[in-house]
Design a protein around this motif. Sequence first.
Motif, short mmCIF file in Angstrom:
data_model
loop_
_atom_site.label_atom_id
_atom_site.label_comp_id
_atom_site.label_asym_id
_atom_site.label_seq_id
_atom_site.Cartn_x
_atom_site.Cartn_y
_atom_site.Cartn_z
N ILE A 122 1.13 -0.97 0.13
CA ILE A 122 0.48 -0.16 -0.13
C ILE A 122 0.49 1.28 0.39
N GLY A 123 2.19 1.01 0.24
CA GLY A 123 2.81 2.42 -0.14
C GLY A 123 3.20 3.32 0.58
N TYR A 124 3.61 2.26 1.43
CA TYR A 124 3.25 2.45 3.90
C TYR A 124 4.80 2.09 3.91
N ASN A 125 5.70 3.48 4.19
CA ASN A 125 7.34 3.57 4.46
C ASN A 125 6.64 3.18 6.06
N PHE A 126 6.55 2.15 7.08
CA PHE A 126 6.17 1.83 7.86
C PHE A 126 7.71 1.68 8.74
N SER A 127 8.28 2.48 10.07
CA SER A 127 9.44 3.06 10.57
C SER A 127 9.45 1.88 11.23
N GLY A 128 8.28 0.79 11.59
CA GLY A 128 8.18 -0.20 12.83
C GLY A 128 9.43 -1.91 12.38
N ILE A 129 10.01 -1.83 11.57
CA ILE A 129 10.65 -2.74 10.17
C ILE A 129 12.11 -2.61 10.45
N TYR A 130 12.68 -3.26 10.98
CA TYR A 130 14.46 -3.23 10.85
C TYR A 130 14.71 -4.43 10.09
N LYS A 131 15.19 -3.54 8.72
CA LYS A 131 15.91 -4.75 7.74
C LYS A 131 17.23 -5.05 7.81
N PRO A 132 17.75 -6.40 7.70
CA PRO A 132 19.26 -6.81 7.91
C PRO A 132 19.89 -5.89 7.40
N LYS A 133 21.17 -5.52 7.51
CA LYS A 133 22.25 -5.10 6.73
C LYS A 133 23.75 -5.87 6.56
N SER A 134 23.03 -7.32 7.19
CA SER A 134 24.22 -8.19 6.50
C SER A 134 23.56 -9.30 6.11
N SER A 135 23.86 -10.25 5.92
CA SER A 135 23.79 -11.47 6.36
C SER A 135 24.06 -12.27 7.25
N ASN A 136 25.09 -11.33 8.47
CA ASN A 136 24.24 -12.44 9.18
C ASN A 136 23.80 -11.02 10.38
N ASP A 137 22.60 -10.70 9.83
CA ASP A 137 21.77 -9.42 10.69
C ASP A 137 20.35 -10.53 10.85
N LEU A 138 18.81 -9.75 11.33
CA LEU A 138 18.25 -10.69 11.02
C LEU A 138 16.81 -8.95 10.98
N TYR A 139 16.07 -9.80 10.77
CA TYR A 139 14.81 -8.40 10.55
C TYR A 139 14.09 -8.67 11.95
N SER A 140 13.65 -7.36 12.28
CA SER A 140 13.17 -7.31 14.04
C SER A 140 12.18 -6.63 13.68
N LEU A 141 10.92 -6.33 14.61
CA LEU A 141 9.67 -5.34 14.44
C LEU A 141 9.23 -5.14 16.07
N SER A 142 9.16 -3.37 15.48
CA SER A 142 8.66 -2.76 16.80
C SER A 142 7.46 -2.92 16.63
N TYR A 143 7.30 -3.85 17.65
CA TYR A 143 5.29 -3.93 18.17
C TYR A 143 4.42 -2.66 18.57
N ALA A 144 6.01 -1.95 19.29
CA ALA A 144 5.21 -0.65 19.93
C ALA A 144 4.42 0.05 18.76
N GLN A 145 5.43 0.59 17.32
CA GLN A 145 5.42 1.77 17.00
C GLN A 145 4.10 0.79 15.79
N MET A 146 3.45 -0.60 16.38
CA MET A 146 2.49 -1.00 15.42
C MET A 146 1.05 -0.33 16.04
N VAL A 147 1.11 -0.47 17.62
CA VAL A 147 0.19 0.88 17.75
C VAL A 147 -0.12 1.88 17.44
N VAL A 148 0.34 2.65 16.34
CA VAL A 148 0.15 3.95 16.07
C VAL A 148 -0.75 3.68 14.27
#
Length: 491
Positions: free
Chosen positions: A329-355
Motif C-alpha cells: 500500500i506504499g506505506y514507509n513503516f518505521s517499525g521494521i528493521y531490515k538486515p544490513k548483512s547476511s549475519n543480521d536479522l529482521y526485527s519488528l517494533s510492536y510498540a510502533q504497531m499501535v499507531v
Amino acid sequence: MKHINFKIVFSLLVIITFSNFMAKSQITYLSGTGTNNCATGAGTSGASCTFIGCGAGIVNTAKSNTFVGDSAGGNNIKLNDNVAIGHKALFTQSNNGATPWYTYNVAVGNQALYSNNPTSSTSGISNTAIGHNALYNNTIGDDNTAVGFYAGRATTTGNDNTFLGYRAGKLNNTGSNNTFIGRLAGQTVTTNGNNTCVGNGADIPSTYTNCTALGYGAVTGASNDYVQIGNTSVATIHGQVAFTSSDRRIKNNIKENVPGLAFINLLKPVTYHLNIHEENRIIGYPSLKDSLDNVIGIDTMYWEGKYDIEKINYSGLIAQQVDSAAQQIGYNFSGIYKPKSSNDLYSLSYAQMVVPLIKAVQELSNKYDSLLAIISPAGNTKSMQNTSGGKGENENKQEIKLKLPVEIMMSEARPNPNDGKAEIDYYLPSSVLNAKIIFTDMLGNVIKEVQLTTGYGTIAVDTMELPNGTYTFSLVTDGKVYNTKKMLRNK
C-alpha cells in the motif's frame, strides 16, 4: 672462650655477609646525581624517585617516578610522574628532548604499557594499565584504563577507553570512547568507537559505532546506533516504565497520513516457536576461537534453561510479511528493521504497531457514527391520544429524519470464501471525485481495476477462472487507499 659475647659475634657476621652481598651484586643504594631518590640495583638520577630492580629507571633524569621491576621504566629520561611495576612495565617511553613534561602513566604488570611513547605533553599520557600485557601496544593514546590479562593489548592510538576483564577489548586498535567490562567483552572491536559492552562475551561487530551490548553473550546487530540487551536465550525483559521522546519541538515534516484498516487488514497474526540454534548460526555468535583468535566453530556451551525459550508458543507477526504488506500500500513503516548483512536479522517494533491500530480504530468509529446517523431518531417522541379505540390508551409516535451517510463504505466480499461468485457493496458520498476498486493476487499483482460512481453500488465478482487462494481488493478514492479487504477463493 667462655666470656665470648655471642650477640656481638652474630651481629658482626650479619654485617659482613650483607656487605659481601652488596659488593657482589654491584647494587647502589641512596647514591647518584639526583635528590631524594631511593634506588636498589637501578638508576639514581632525577628527583623524588624510587627505583627497585635491575635496570629500573636506569637512564631516568626526570622526577616523581616510581619504577619497580626488571627494566621497569627502562628508557624513561625526561617524563615525570609515572609508576611502573613489573618486568619492562612502561619500558619504551623516553623523551630525550630539552623540555621534560608530566605524563601521569601507571603500569602494573609484566610489560604493561610496554610500547607507550609520548611525543608531546598531550599524547600518551594519563593511561592506567594493570595486568599482564595490558595496553601493551599503546603508543600515543591518552586517558585509557585497562585492567586484566591482555586488556586493551592492541590499542595503539585510541583514547578515552576503559577495558576491564580478561582480554577485554584486546583487539581494539584505534577505537576511542569505548567501555568494555567483562571477560572477552568487546573482543572483536578494532577501530570503531563510542561503544559499550558489559558482560562475559558481550560484543559489537567490528565496524559499527555508538552501540551497546548488555549481558552474557549479548551481541548487537550489524548496524550503527544499536542496543542489544541479553543473548538469544533471554525470554523476558522486565521494567517499570518505558518512554520514548515525542516532543512536538523536535519533529519536522509532520503529516497525518498513517494508514489504518488498509494496512491492518493485510497483516497475518501467527503463533510460532523460536529456533535459537538457527539464530545463533545466522548471527555467527557466540563463536569458538583458537589461540590465534581464528574462529573454529559455534559455541556449544550449555547451561540450564539455555533452550527453554524454544518451548514457548509465541503469538505475533512475521517481519517480512509486515514489510510486504506495507510495501503493497506504499506505506514507509518505521517499525521494521531490515538486515544490513547476511549475519543480521529482521526485527519488528510492536510498540510502533499501535499507531496504525489507532488509525484503524478511528476509521471504524467514523463508520459506526455514519451508520448510527442513518438509523437514529432526529426528532422528539410524542405521545398521542388514541381516538379510534375509545379507551384513552396512549400510542407512541416517533418522528425520524433519514439522510445519506457522509463516510465512504465498502463491505466484505460475500460469501467469503466463495466458489466462483461473490458480491461487494460500497457507498461513495458526492464529495468523492474519483474512485475505483483494485483486485490483486497473492503476490500483489493487479488482476482488475473497476471504476466506481458515487452513491450506493454493488459489484458482482466472477472468480471462476481464479485458482484457490487469498486475494485482496482495495478501495482507492481520489488517489488514496481507503480500505483493503481479503477475499478467499475455494472451489
